[in-house]
Structure formats: structure tokens, C-alpha cells
Scaffold this active site. Structure first.
Site, PDB file in Angstrom:
ATOM      1  N   ASP A  60      13.437   3.681  75.159  1.00  0.00           N
ATOM      2  CA  ASP A  60      13.921   2.330  75.464  1.00  0.00           C
ATOM      3  C   ASP A  60      13.416   1.792  76.796  1.00  0.00           C
ATOM      4  OD1 ASP A  60      15.360   2.508  73.095  1.00  0.00           O
ATOM      5  OD2 ASP A  60      17.098   3.371  74.110  1.00  0.00           O
TER       6      ASP A  60
ATOM      7  N   GLY B 257      10.875  -0.126  77.139  1.00  0.00           N
ATOM      8  CA  GLY B 257      10.189  -1.413  76.959  1.00  0.00           C
ATOM      9  C   GLY B 257       8.803  -1.209  76.354  1.00  0.00           C
ATOM     10  N   LYS B 258       8.670  -0.144  75.551  1.00  0.00           N
ATOM     11  CA  LYS B 258       7.368   0.143  74.918  1.00  0.00           C
ATOM     12  C   LYS B 258       6.959  -0.977  73.965  1.00  0.00           C
ATOM     13  CE  LYS B 258       9.120   3.918  73.346  1.00  0.00           C
ATOM     14  NZ  LYS B 258      10.413   3.916  74.049  1.00  0.00           N
TER      15      LYS B 258
ATOM     16  N   ASN C 114      14.047   6.013  63.894  1.00  0.00           N
ATOM     17  CA  ASN C 114      14.965   6.260  65.019  1.00  0.00           C
ATOM     18  C   ASN C 114      14.590   5.354  66.181  1.00  0.00           C
ATOM     19  OD1 ASN C 114      12.537   7.689  65.284  1.00  0.00           O
ATOM     20  ND2 ASN C 114      13.451   9.483  66.250  1.00  0.00           N
TER      21      ASN C 114
ATOM     22  N   GLY D 172      13.600   1.901  68.151  1.00  0.00           N
ATOM     23  CA  GLY D 172      13.965   0.483  68.089  1.00  0.00           C
ATOM     24  C   GLY D 172      13.193  -0.221  69.179  1.00  0.00           C
ATOM     25  N   HIS D 173      12.169  -0.958  68.790  1.00  0.00           N
ATOM     26  CA  HIS D 173      11.295  -1.601  69.768  1.00  0.00           C
ATOM     27  C   HIS D 173      11.489  -3.116  69.705  1.00  0.00           C
ATOM     28  CE1 HIS D 173       8.348   2.068  69.876  1.00  0.00           C
ATOM     29  NE2 HIS D 173       9.598   2.388  70.155  1.00  0.00           N
ATOM     30  N   THR D 174      11.823  -3.697  70.843  1.00  0.00           N
ATOM     31  CA  THR D 174      12.090  -5.136  70.882  1.00  0.00           C
ATOM     32  C   THR D 174      10.878  -5.878  71.423  1.00  0.00           C
ATOM     33  OG1 THR D 174      14.286  -4.450  71.566  1.00  0.00           O
ATOM     34  CG2 THR D 174      13.825  -6.823  71.619  1.00  0.00           C
TER      35      THR D 174
ATOM     36  N   GLN E 282      10.232   6.860  71.349  1.00  0.00           N
ATOM     37  CA  GLN E 282      11.067   7.711  72.215  1.00  0.00           C
ATOM     38  C   GLN E 282      10.406   7.849  73.601  1.00  0.00           C
ATOM     39  OE1 GLN E 282      10.493   9.190  68.691  1.00  0.00           O
ATOM     40  NE2 GLN E 282      12.042   7.650  68.367  1.00  0.00           N
TER      41      GLN E 282
ATOM     42  N   ILE F  39      12.398  -4.624  86.299  1.00  0.00           N
ATOM     43  CA  ILE F  39      12.661  -4.638  87.740  1.00  0.00           C
ATOM     44  C   ILE F  39      13.583  -5.797  88.064  1.00  0.00           C
ATOM     45  CG2 ILE F  39      10.580  -5.984  88.385  1.00  0.00           C
ATOM     46  CD1 ILE F  39      10.542  -3.565  90.685  1.00  0.00           C
TER      47      ILE F  39
HETATM   48  P1  GDP Z   1      11.505   0.385  73.579  1.00  0.00           P
HETATM   49  O1  GDP Z   1      12.269   1.214  72.618  1.00  0.00           O
HETATM   50  O2  GDP Z   1      10.837   1.199  74.634  1.00  0.00           O
HETATM   51  O3  GDP Z   1      10.556  -0.561  72.904  1.00  0.00           O
HETATM   52  O4  GDP Z   1      12.583  -0.523  74.351  1.00  0.00           O
HETATM   53  P2  GDP Z   1      13.821  -1.309  73.677  1.00  0.00           P
HETATM   54  O5  GDP Z   1      13.314  -2.491  72.951  1.00  0.00           O
HETATM   55  O6  GDP Z   1      14.705  -0.368  72.937  1.00  0.00           O
HETATM   56  O7  GDP Z   1      14.644  -1.719  74.953  1.00  0.00           O
HETATM   57  C1  GDP Z   1      14.074  -2.476  75.981  1.00  0.00           C
HETATM   58  C2  GDP Z   1      14.876  -3.771  76.141  1.00  0.00           C
HETATM   59  O8  GDP Z   1      14.512  -4.388  77.367  1.00  0.00           O
HETATM   60  C3  GDP Z   1      14.575  -4.803  75.085  1.00  0.00           C
HETATM   61  O9  GDP Z   1      15.715  -5.562  74.850  1.00  0.00           O
HETATM   62  C4  GDP Z   1      13.477  -5.661  75.720  1.00  0.00           C
HETATM   63  O10 GDP Z   1      13.448  -6.988  75.215  1.00  0.00           O
HETATM   64  C5  GDP Z   1      13.931  -5.660  77.147  1.00  0.00           C
HETATM   65  N1  GDP Z   1      12.871  -5.767  78.160  1.00  0.00           N
HETATM   66  C6  GDP Z   1      11.624  -5.243  78.166  1.00  0.00           C
HETATM   67  N2  GDP Z   1      11.014  -5.469  79.352  1.00  0.00           N
HETATM   68  C7  GDP Z   1      11.910  -6.137  80.106  1.00  0.00           C
HETATM   69  C8  GDP Z   1      11.896  -6.619  81.446  1.00  0.00           C
HETATM   70  O11 GDP Z   1      10.948  -6.474  82.197  1.00  0.00           O
HETATM   71  N3  GDP Z   1      13.041  -7.247  81.874  1.00  0.00           N
HETATM   72  C9  GDP Z   1      14.124  -7.426  81.096  1.00  0.00           C
HETATM   73  N4  GDP Z   1      15.186  -8.044  81.606  1.00  0.00           N
HETATM   74  N5  GDP Z   1      14.170  -6.982  79.831  1.00  0.00           N
HETATM   75  C10 GDP Z   1      13.082  -6.331  79.355  1.00  0.00           C
HETATM   76  P1  IMO Z   2      12.696   4.255  71.182  1.00  0.00           P
HETATM   77  O1  IMO Z   2      11.365   4.407  70.511  1.00  0.00           O
HETATM   78  C1  IMO Z   2      16.165   6.248  72.863  1.00  0.00           C
HETATM   79  C2  IMO Z   2      17.505   9.907  70.883  1.00  0.00           C
HETATM   80  C3  IMO Z   2      18.834   9.898  70.159  1.00  0.00           C
HETATM   81  C4  IMO Z   2      19.268  11.333  70.368  1.00  0.00           C
HETATM   82  C5  IMO Z   2      17.950  12.103  70.248  1.00  0.00           C
HETATM   83  C6  IMO Z   2      17.690  12.694  68.876  1.00  0.00           C
HETATM   84  O2  IMO Z   2      13.411   3.011  70.827  1.00  0.00           O
HETATM   85  O3  IMO Z   2      12.580   4.491  72.643  1.00  0.00           O
HETATM   86  P2  IMO Z   2      16.929  11.672  66.543  1.00  0.00           P
HETATM   87  O4  IMO Z   2      17.593  10.646  65.660  1.00  0.00           O
HETATM   88  O5  IMO Z   2      15.555  11.293  66.966  1.00  0.00           O
HETATM   89  O6  IMO Z   2      16.993  13.054  65.968  1.00  0.00           O
HETATM   90  O7  IMO Z   2      17.855  11.711  67.873  1.00  0.00           O
HETATM   91  O8  IMO Z   2      16.929  11.171  70.554  1.00  0.00           O
HETATM   92  N1  IMO Z   2      16.546   8.861  70.453  1.00  0.00           N
HETATM   93  C7  IMO Z   2      16.236   7.790  71.188  1.00  0.00           C
HETATM   94  N2  IMO Z   2      16.708   7.372  72.378  1.00  0.00           N
HETATM   95  N3  IMO Z   2      15.174   5.566  72.264  1.00  0.00           N
HETATM   96  C8  IMO Z   2      14.662   5.993  71.094  1.00  0.00           C
HETATM   97  O9  IMO Z   2      13.573   5.413  70.522  1.00  0.00           O
HETATM   98  C9  IMO Z   2      15.219   7.126  70.474  1.00  0.00           C
HETATM   99  N4  IMO Z   2      14.971   7.793  69.330  1.00  0.00           N
HETATM  100  C10 IMO Z   2      15.780   8.863  69.330  1.00  0.00           C
HETATM  101  O10 IMO Z   2      19.726   8.985  70.754  1.00  0.00           O
HETATM  102  O11 IMO Z   2      19.735  11.499  71.678  1.00  0.00           O
HETATM  103 MG    MG Z   3      14.189   1.394  71.832  1.00  0.00          MG
END
Ligand code: GDP
Ligand code: IMO
Ligand code: MG
Length: 428
Positions: A13, A15-16, A38, A40-42, A225, A333
Site C-alpha cells: 500500500d 502507492g504502487k 490480495n 489493491g492498487h488505487t 505487496q 509526503i
Molecule cells: P498500492 O497498493 O501500493 O497501490 O497502494 P494503495 O492504492 O493500496 O494505497 C495507496 C493510497 O494512497 C491510495 O488511496 C492512493 O490513491 C493514495 N496515494 C498515492 N500516492 C499518494 C500521495 O502522494 N498522497 C496522497 N495523499 N495519497 C496518495
Molecule cells: P498491495 O499490492 C498490504 C497482507 C495481508 C496479510 C498478509 C498475508 O495492495 O500493496 P495474503 O492474503 O496475501 O495471504 O495475506 O499480507 N497483504 C497486504 N498488505 N497490501 C497488500 O497488497 C497486501 N496483500 C497482502 O494483510 O497481512
Molecule cells: Mg494496496
């Protein structure tokens, strides 16, 4: 030739999705190489938010090829739900912009059931998985009983594989865990429909990705992840079941290491974690809650509140070493804007010594006391900055510390979720 890896440098999570989308502007191909839904990329484009789980974050552009690699575990139900979701949001997914490896392993209904009941049986020692069947599917892959996409393409092979698997899984589900047996016909019929729908997308993706790199196309590998969830280098057993580090790219997409030019580690300006497991810089206090609310730190896949804490430079240094990172992109940041003081962990005190790496043993990690360096904060308006020169001096000092401690440059700083809220300082 240009092939770059985007991977999470913390616990996911980071911000990939946002950074892959940003970098994909210059790319021709985006490849997912491990994990499954598993993730979740936004991605936010023009005030619209897209949540992706399986499909690479290059999908929002027209004319880019997106690839689901052999290292991914594929839940066909989740895939077609995601394709429909994208269609409803104006994004068409066809065999022209998405291809799927014939070697990817399939997540089956019994994997999801087993994920749930195994977690329950772990009681208070549960991992806190996403419940998507990831661990049980990779278990079967390694145990050599898994079912691959190419097996699904052959009716008879699939029939026999499913028969053999389900017999054993039903025994385990009912006799070991006291759960309800699954019905063969309903799974077989469901997956036969998927087979037909999947067929146009299926390829030997190693051949396709190799050809793309060789013909000087720009290829991005999108990690899911993060480093500390890696099966080998993460905080085992509180990890996912795949190789989330740079080495995973080669295995998960059939590409040799000599074909890859670099790797960008995505790092949040602080640290978060969902699920159980150690977290040395966790803040179980008002500041932790403040960061969670400011940063909207709630999971994309499960909706769970993310645990929040200070940035841990020991983790970033470890991540840089393990993946040979060529640079970092620091995200969110802006979330820290408004804090009076900000801390960064610059070492762990363990048995009277200060170490700068993440120890293997969770018992040792639990004993580690973070050593902090304190920084003066900056104001909230950093989200409007579009140029590093206009950055507050205190934020620059913080970024400089990340570079100094990790020995890795920060090439990009992100100040908000939108594409344009991104400052490029140097080439990745
Ligand atoms: P990922 O799994 O690495 O793709 O990240 P997620 O999407 O799970 O979580 C990152 C969250 O931060 C999302 O809601 C993005 O829209 C948000 N995000 C990404 N970069 C930034 C940033 O620089 N600032 C803010 N405020 N939000 C960001
Ligand atoms: P993105 O790509 C954050 C965590 C789960 C749990 C552990 C094992 O959005 O960054 P699993 O279902 O993979 O067997 O769970 O890994 N986990 C994540 N945490 N971001 C993720 O993906 C994750 N994918 C799995 O919360 O702790
Ligand atoms: Mg995520």
C-alpha cells in the site's frame, strides 16, 4: 531497451498503483509478476478513482499492453468481475490490451475456503490474510498439485486435476477442519465457463515480454505487496506467499536478470501495515490515529484500518539492498504536512548494539527498539507543490535523510493521489 521494476519497499500500500500509472505514461507494457487479488492498487485520473486488484495499472491508458505473468495466482471469478467493473467505468479490457500467462496458477474455490478455515484455526496467531486463497494456491503450486491456466484449457486434464484435488481437499476441509465439502459439478461447470472466456487472453507471456524488451519497447514490472511481506525476506510467517522483491520479476515473468535496467522502490513517507505481525515504529497513539485519518489509511481490498507509524529507514535500507533499488519514489509526503515534529527510525537497538538491517527472527525483531532522529515539520500546502525547488526546506531535509541513510536517491516525490501530483527529481 528499458525494463524497470516498480515494487513496494515496506508492507504494501505504498502507492504502487499510482506510481505505476504515472510511469506507465512512457511505457508500452506493464507486467504483474506475483501475488493475486490480495493486492489493491488505487489509481486516480481526472478526479476519478479506480481500484485494481489483478489487472496491471497500465490498463487506464489506451494502446498499452498489460500482462498477467506466470508468477501471479489468478482467480478467474475476480478477474471477470474486475473486467466488468472497468467496463462500467469506461475502460475496455480485451485481448488487445491484456494477456495472461498459460503458466499462472488458478485460485480455486477450495483455496478460498482453506484460507478462511486455516486462519480461524490459527486463533490468536492468525496472519490476518486477505482471505482470497493466496497462500493455499501457492502451497499447491509448490507441492506440484496446482492447476494452471493451460490445464484449464484442456477439458479432460482439468476434469482429472479437479477430481484428484477436490477429493483430497474435501477430506482436509471436512476431517481436519470440520468444514463443509465442496461440490465437484458446480466447480467444474463454473470453471468451464471461465475456460471459454479466458481462452482469447492466454499466451506464453515469457515469449511476448522477451520480444517486447528485445524490440526496445519500454516495459514496467508492477509489484504487489511489499518487501516486508516477501516470503523469504519479510517478517515470516506474517507475510504473503510470493516473492515480492526484485528477484520475483525474473521468476514471475520468465525474464532474465540481465534484461532489467533498474528497480524503483515505492516508499510511503511514513509506514503502514495491514494484518498481524511486528511493526517496530508503530504508533498506538493519537499521532498514529491522526496519520490514519489524514492519509485515509483503510485497505482497498478488505477495508481494514491500516496500522500507522513513523518511517523506518532500516526497512528502506534493507529493501534497497535486497532488490538492488536504483531509486526510491516517496509517496504521501503531503499526509505528514501540519505535524510539528516528525520522526525517522535510523537504527534498531538490539541487545545493546545498534543494527541497520531487519533481523530474521521475530523474537529478535520484537526486542528491537527503534532509534529515532527527529525532524521539524512542514505545512499542509505541500500537496500543491509541482516543483521540488518550491518544497519546504524541512521536507527536503527529510528526503535528504532517506537518501543518505539508504544510499539510494529519491527520484520521485508524490504529493497527492492524482497523476499530476508528482514531482520528478531525476530519472528512475
Ligand atoms: P498500492 O497498493 O501500493 O497501490 O497502494 P494503495 O492504492 O493500496 O494505497 C495507496 C493510497 O494512497 C491510495 O488511496 C492512493 O490513491 C493514495 N496515494 C498515492 N500516492 C499518494 C500521495 O502522494 N498522497 C496522497 N495523499 N495519497 C496518495
Ligand atoms: P498491495 O499490492 C498490504 C497482507 C495481508 C496479510 C498478509 C498475508 O495492495 O500493496 P495474503 O492474503 O496475501 O495471504 O495475506 O499480507 N497483504 C497486504 N498488505 N497490501 C497488500 O497488497 C497486501 N496483500 C497482502 O494483510 O497481512
Ligand atoms: Mg494496496
Amino acid at each position: 531497451m528499458s525494463a524497470f521494476i516498480v515494487l513496494g519497499a515496506q508492507w504494501g500500500d505504498e502507492g504502487k498503483g499510482k506510481m505505476t500509472d504515472y510511469l506507465a505514461k512512457e511505457a508500452d507494457v506493464v507486467v504483474r509478476f506475483q501475488g493475486g487479488n490480495n493486492a489493491g492498487h488505487t489509481v486516480e485520473v481526472d478526479d476519478k478513482q479506480y481500484k485494481l486488484h489483478l489487472i496491471p495499472s497500465g490498463i487506464l491508458y489506451k494502446n498499452k499492453l498489460n500482462v498477467i505473468g506466470n508468477g501471479v495466482v489468478l482467480d478467474p471469478k475476480a478477474l471477470f468481475e474486475e473486467i466488468n467493473y472497468l467496463k462500467e467505468n469506461g475502460v475496455n479490457v480485451t485481448a488487445d490490451n491484456l494477456i495472461i500467462s498459460d503458466r499462472a496458477h488458478l485460485i480455486m474455490p477450495y483455496h478460498k475456503v482453506l484460507d478462511g478455515i486455516k486462519e480461524k484455526s490459527r486463533g490468536k496467531n492468525d496472519i490476518g490474510t486477505t482471505g482470497k486463497g493466496i497462500g493455499p494456491c501457492y502451497t499447491d503450486k509448490m507441492e506440484r498439485s496446482g492447476i494452471r491456466v493451460c490445464d484449464l484449457m484442456h477439458k479432460e486434464v482439468f476434469y482429472n486435476n479437479l477430481k484428484n484435488n477436490l477429493e483430497i481437499k474435501n477430506e482436509i476441509i471436512s476431517k481436519v477442519y470440520g468444514g463443509e465439502k465442496l461440490n465437484f459439478d458446480s466447480i467444474y461447470n463454473e470453471y468451464t465457463v471461465y475456460a471459454e472466456k479466458l481462452a482469447p487472453f492466454v499466451r506464453d507471456i515469457s515469449v511476448e515480454v522477451y520480444d517486447c524488451v528485445k524490440s526496445n519497447k519500454n516495459v514496467l514490472f508492477e509489484g504487489a505487496q511489499g518487501t516486508l511481506l516477501d516470503i523469504d525476506y519479510g517478517t515470516y510467517p506474517f507475510v504473503t506467499s510470493s516473492s515480492t522483491i526484485a528477484g520475483g520479476v525474473c521468476i514471475g515473468s520468465g525474464i532474465g536478470p540481465t534484461m532489467i535496467n533498474g528497480a524503483v522502490g515505492i516508499a510511503k513517507a511514513y509506514t503502514t501495515r495491514v494484518g498481524k505481525g511486528p511493526f517496530p515504529t508503530e504508533l498506538n497513539d493519537e499521532t498514529g490515529n491522526w496519520i490514519r485519518e489524514q492519509g485515509h489509511e483503510y485497505g482497498v481490498t478488505t477495508g481494514r484500518a491500516r496500522r500507522c507509524g513513523w518511517i523506518d529507514l532500516v526497512i528502506l535500507k534493507t529493501s534497497s539492498r535486497i532488490s538492488g533499488l536504483t531509486s526510491f519514489a516517496v509517496t504521501k509526503i503531503d499526509t505528514l504536512g501540519g505535524l510539528d515534529k516528525i520522526k525517522a527510525c535510523v537504527g534498531y537497538k538490539l541487545d545493546g548494539k545498534v543494527i541497520d538491517y531487519v533481523p530474521a527472527s521475530l523474537e529478535d525483531l520484537a526486542k528491537c527498539e527503534p532509534v529515532y532522529e527527529e525532524f521539524d515539520g512542514w505545512d499542509e500546502n505541500i500537496k500543491d507543490a509541482r516543483d521540488y525547488n518550491s518544497f519546504p526546506e524541512n521536507a527536503k531535509k527529510y528526503i535528504r535523510k532517506i537518501e543518505e541513510f539508504t544510499g539510494t536517491k529519491v527520484s520521485i516525490v508524490s504529493v497527492g493521489p492524482e497523476r499530476d501530483q508528482t514531482i520528478k527529481r531525476s530519472e528512475i
